[in-house]
Design an enzyme around this catalytic site. Sequence first.
Site, PDB file in Angstrom:
ATOM      1  N   TYR A  81      11.684  -1.002  17.524  1.00  0.00           N
ATOM      2  CA  TYR A  81      11.579  -2.396  17.099  1.00  0.00           C
ATOM      3  C   TYR A  81      12.698  -2.677  16.107  1.00  0.00           C
ATOM      4  CZ  TYR A  81       9.145  -6.690  15.523  1.00  0.00           C
ATOM      5  OH  TYR A  81       8.799  -7.983  15.222  1.00  0.00           O
TER       6      TYR A  81
ATOM      7  N   LYS B  46      12.957  -3.503  21.167  1.00  0.00           N
ATOM      8  CA  LYS B  46      12.439  -4.846  20.969  1.00  0.00           C
ATOM      9  C   LYS B  46      13.476  -5.554  20.115  1.00  0.00           C
ATOM     10  CE  LYS B  46       8.610  -7.602  19.152  1.00  0.00           C
ATOM     11  NZ  LYS B  46       7.339  -7.585  18.387  1.00  0.00           N
TER      12      LYS B  46
END
EC number: 4.1.3.3
Length: 308
Positions: free
Chosen positions: A136, A164
Amino acid sequence: MSLKWEGIMPAVTTKFTDGDTLDLKMFETNIKAQLNAGVHGIVLGGTLGEASTLLDEEKSTLTKTTVNMVKGQVPVLINVAEQSTKAAIAAAQKAETDGATGLMLLPPMRYKSGDRETVEYFKAVANSTSLPIMIYNNPVDYKIEVTLDMFEELLKCDNIEAVKESTRDITNVTRIKNRFGDRLKIMTGVDTIALESLLMGADGWVAGLVCAFPAETVAIYELQKAGKIKEAIEIYRWFMPLLELDINPKLVQNIKLAEVYTGIGTENVRAPRLPLHGNERQHVISVIEAALKARPTLPNYKNLSTLV
């Protein structure tokens, strides 16, 4: 099951009862709505899932419950957001034991690690599990950026497979594709630039407002994938005022209120969060109600071959 990094993966909210325990009944209602809409994965315990307030045993319960519910239809990811490498390794290994299909892995929490420290943290967790991992990358909220040079080192770990992408810079999609091709899959993580990111080559969308509006979110993805860009843009433009509720410090409360309006959630949040009130609440209600009045009729996005 193997993990395909593509499509719509809701970062689902965690449902709580009035007594501040897990509300698994309402949680199941929401997950069923996501599956019925055609989502491609489920992400548990992220920011929207109020990860920082969840006990380890609650994360385990959510993982096991979701795995049992989806029965292999879609992958189930659990977020790992810990303060120490030791705790992150333990969380990753527990997720694997609980049946998760993959991990969403954040940088160290609270301590702002340097580039070398961040890389070593991610590698240590990756080397402790066989689960596929999505890093992320959200320097706006977490103050640590995972650069392309850092990914060059991280991709030596075979199970680090996706990012992400939440830098808010759409050009980063092109940079990643130019540098790594399909070796690093891209899941866009910012609702308000999601369609733009998909059109530039992102493989999927880890979405927020999907929690309340699953069909509309999946429709946008499927339409753009089928080359029906005009139709996708039309829904996306309607959706934008709602999507802007995701880029706000009160995103959890905003989206949970939207879930109430669509019948698949409650407003219950865990302290220190509190439900919206006053002018802030009225503003969000006005956005939701205006959107519901103009809610579009969706095409048969699950069977696009029938579209004229």
